[in-house]
Scaffold this motif. Sequence first.
Motif, PDB file in Angstrom:
ATOM      1  N   ARG A   1       0.841  -1.206   0.000  1.00  0.00           N
ATOM      2  CA  ARG A   1       0.000   0.000   0.000  1.00  0.00           C
ATOM      3  C   ARG A   1       0.875   1.255   0.000  1.00  0.00           C
ATOM      4  O   ARG A   1       0.553   2.262  -0.651  1.00  0.00           O
ATOM      5  CB  ARG A   1      -0.924  -0.011   1.210  1.00  0.00           C
ATOM      6  N   GLN A   2       1.980   1.200   0.722  1.00  0.00           N
ATOM      7  CA  GLN A   2       2.908   2.334   0.768  1.00  0.00           C
ATOM      8  C   GLN A   2       3.507   2.626  -0.610  1.00  0.00           C
ATOM      9  O   GLN A   2       3.789   3.786  -0.949  1.00  0.00           O
ATOM     10  CB  GLN A   2       4.017   2.031   1.781  1.00  0.00           C
ATOM     11  N   PHE A   3       3.712   1.581  -1.411  1.00  0.00           N
ATOM     12  CA  PHE A   3       4.357   1.729  -2.714  1.00  0.00           C
ATOM     13  C   PHE A   3       3.380   1.984  -3.860  1.00  0.00           C
ATOM     14  O   PHE A   3       3.803   2.278  -4.977  1.00  0.00           O
ATOM     15  CB  PHE A   3       5.173   0.485  -3.035  1.00  0.00           C
ATOM     16  N   LYS A   4       2.095   1.877  -3.613  1.00  0.00           N
ATOM     17  CA  LYS A   4       1.106   1.949  -4.694  1.00  0.00           C
ATOM     18  C   LYS A   4       1.200   3.288  -5.427  1.00  0.00           C
ATOM     19  O   LYS A   4       1.224   4.358  -4.822  1.00  0.00           O
ATOM     20  CB  LYS A   4      -0.297   1.766  -4.113  1.00  0.00           C
ATOM     21  N   GLY A   5       1.291   3.222  -6.746  1.00  0.00           N
ATOM     22  CA  GLY A   5       1.318   4.413  -7.567  1.00  0.00           C
ATOM     23  C   GLY A   5       2.649   5.142  -7.630  1.00  0.00           C
ATOM     24  O   GLY A   5       2.752   6.193  -8.272  1.00  0.00           O
ATOM     25  N   ARG A   6       3.686   4.583  -7.001  1.00  0.00           N
ATOM     26  CA  ARG A   6       4.962   5.295  -6.924  1.00  0.00           C
ATOM     27  C   ARG A   6       5.967   4.870  -7.994  1.00  0.00           C
ATOM     28  O   ARG A   6       6.930   5.598  -8.246  1.00  0.00           O
ATOM     29  CB  ARG A   6       5.602   5.091  -5.543  1.00  0.00           C
ATOM     30  N   PHE A   7       5.796   3.698  -8.590  1.00  0.00           N
ATOM     31  CA  PHE A   7       6.844   3.153  -9.451  1.00  0.00           C
ATOM     32  C   PHE A   7       6.274   2.646 -10.772  1.00  0.00           C
ATOM     33  O   PHE A   7       5.131   2.173 -10.840  1.00  0.00           O
ATOM     34  CB  PHE A   7       7.572   2.009  -8.740  1.00  0.00           C
ATOM     35  N   GLU A   8       7.096   2.756 -11.804  1.00  0.00           N
ATOM     36  CA  GLU A   8       6.745   2.206 -13.115  1.00  0.00           C
ATOM     37  C   GLU A   8       7.295   0.790 -13.313  1.00  0.00           C
ATOM     38  O   GLU A   8       6.792   0.032 -14.135  1.00  0.00           O
ATOM     39  CB  GLU A   8       7.290   3.094 -14.241  1.00  0.00           C
ATOM     40  N   ALA A   9       8.369   0.452 -12.589  1.00  0.00           N
ATOM     41  CA  ALA A   9       8.991  -0.868 -12.757  1.00  0.00           C
ATOM     42  C   ALA A   9       9.523  -1.361 -11.419  1.00  0.00           C
ATOM     43  O   ALA A   9       9.895  -0.556 -10.546  1.00  0.00           O
ATOM     44  CB  ALA A   9      10.122  -0.810 -13.783  1.00  0.00           C
ATOM     45  N   ALA A  10       9.552  -2.672 -11.257  1.00  0.00           N
ATOM     46  CA  ALA A  10      10.122  -3.305 -10.063  1.00  0.00           C
ATOM     47  C   ALA A  10      11.034  -4.433 -10.501  1.00  0.00           C
ATOM     48  O   ALA A  10      10.700  -5.203 -11.419  1.00  0.00           O
ATOM     49  CB  ALA A  10       9.017  -3.849  -9.150  1.00  0.00           C
ATOM     50  N   TYR A  11      12.191  -4.525  -9.853  1.00  0.00           N
ATOM     51  CA  TYR A  11      13.180  -5.566 -10.137  1.00  0.00           C
ATOM     52  C   TYR A  11      13.326  -6.413  -8.880  1.00  0.00           C
ATOM     53  O   TYR A  11      13.749  -5.908  -7.824  1.00  0.00           O
ATOM     54  CB  TYR A  11      14.504  -4.930 -10.556  1.00  0.00           C
ATOM     55  N   VAL A  12      12.940  -7.674  -8.987  1.00  0.00           N
ATOM     56  CA  VAL A  12      12.895  -8.558  -7.823  1.00  0.00           C
ATOM     57  C   VAL A  12      14.147  -9.424  -7.836  1.00  0.00           C
ATOM     58  O   VAL A  12      14.268 -10.354  -8.635  1.00  0.00           O
ATOM     59  CB  VAL A  12      11.613  -9.417  -7.842  1.00  0.00           C
ATOM     60  N   CYS A  13      15.077  -9.129  -6.939  1.00  0.00           N
ATOM     61  CA  CYS A  13      16.358  -9.850  -6.930  1.00  0.00           C
ATOM     62  C   CYS A  13      16.252 -11.259  -6.352  1.00  0.00           C
ATOM     63  O   CYS A  13      16.832 -12.190  -6.928  1.00  0.00           O
ATOM     64  CB  CYS A  13      17.400  -9.033  -6.167  1.00  0.00           C
ATOM     65  N   PRO A  14      15.564 -11.486  -5.231  1.00  0.00           N
ATOM     66  CA  PRO A  14      15.466 -12.865  -4.729  1.00  0.00           C
ATOM     67  C   PRO A  14      14.588 -13.720  -5.636  1.00  0.00           C
ATOM     68  O   PRO A  14      13.733 -13.202  -6.371  1.00  0.00           O
ATOM     69  CB  PRO A  14      14.822 -12.687  -3.338  1.00  0.00           C
ATOM     70  N   ASN A  15      14.755 -15.025  -5.543  1.00  0.00           N
ATOM     71  CA  ASN A  15      14.003 -15.955  -6.379  1.00  0.00           C
ATOM     72  C   ASN A  15      12.743 -16.494  -5.704  1.00  0.00           C
ATOM     73  O   ASN A  15      12.023 -17.301  -6.301  1.00  0.00           O
ATOM     74  CB  ASN A  15      14.886 -17.138  -6.785  1.00  0.00           C
TER      75      ASN A  15
END
Length: 351
Positions: A89-103
């Motif tokens: 909820r804190q991140f909603k609407g803040r970013f265009e892309a996310a890079y998930v490092c852990p698998n």
Amino acid sequence: MDTPVIAEQPSPVAAPAQRSLVIAPQWIGDAIMTEPLLRRLQARGDTVTVAALPWVAPVYRAMAAVYEVVEVPFAHGGLQWGARRAVARQFKGRFEAAYVCPNSFKSALVPWWAGIPRRIGYVGESRIGVLTERLPNPTRSLPMVDFYAALAGAAPEVDRQPRMQLTVEQVIGTLATLNLRRNGYFVVAPGAEYGPAKRWPASHFAALIRSLPLPSVLLGSGKDAEVCAQIAAAVNGPMPGQCTNLAGKTSLDQAMNVIAAARSVISNDSGLMHVAAALGVRQVALFGSSSPEHTPPHSPLAQVVWLKDDRSYQPALDCAPCFKRECPFGHTRCLDDIQPARVLALLQSTA
């Protein structure tokens, strides 16, 4: 003698077009190995925010490519649905892309719940749906720096050496608090979070420290306190004051400052090994069950000892690297047979 470059202030980050969130790994060494990824994102104009667990957040605050570090209140194990939904909820609407490092599956939940349009990561734990772009899982032989950097796709290439910067004030303040003098000590990090098959024997560390021309400082987490106490007792008995045990007594920020001002660092394949490499400190890294082809200290000032690569060592270590927490064969020759005199000679060759 060369000393690590310590910036007066981290380099400013230019105002970019795309806002990107990076979900950080949970281990210090892995976190440091994501730094070239962050520089690739910055180089193409992204503003990079890193979501990191509290115990790895300090390394990201020392990276010039990071615009913002958000500490996320997750613990080891469990999905922790409520906490992850709150962060989403804190991140909603803040970013265009996310890079998930852990698998892991759970590591991809926050970007998914936050509705970030592009969510990039490896296939990992069958993350169909939660990721929009899934890279094929690579083999273990791929260096981890390249594993993370590949998430940026067609971003500009950067060099593969992770880098961190500390301010002069940070380093001097820690040295004053701990009564240490810059370049006046060696750092010894005898721990390795993964398990005993990555740890050089305590007796070897003690023998090496007794041979060093300067005092040594032992660094590690609270989990390393017992072995560090054993080493300190073995050294300070015959040589009072030669060894200061700070294992479990410093924050990660303080440990980084101590490493930055050390003459050299001697360690196993561990998070603190990667800290030394990223800070540009001379070091000798000891490998046993793991491989320097997979997680090396990326630094021109690093020297690696791995008996698997030593053709003069017999019988050859056909069992290495096994990547096990404990030696499945019960002998740990890969570490036991690295003699302190060999490590001392490497340290002397770069003094």
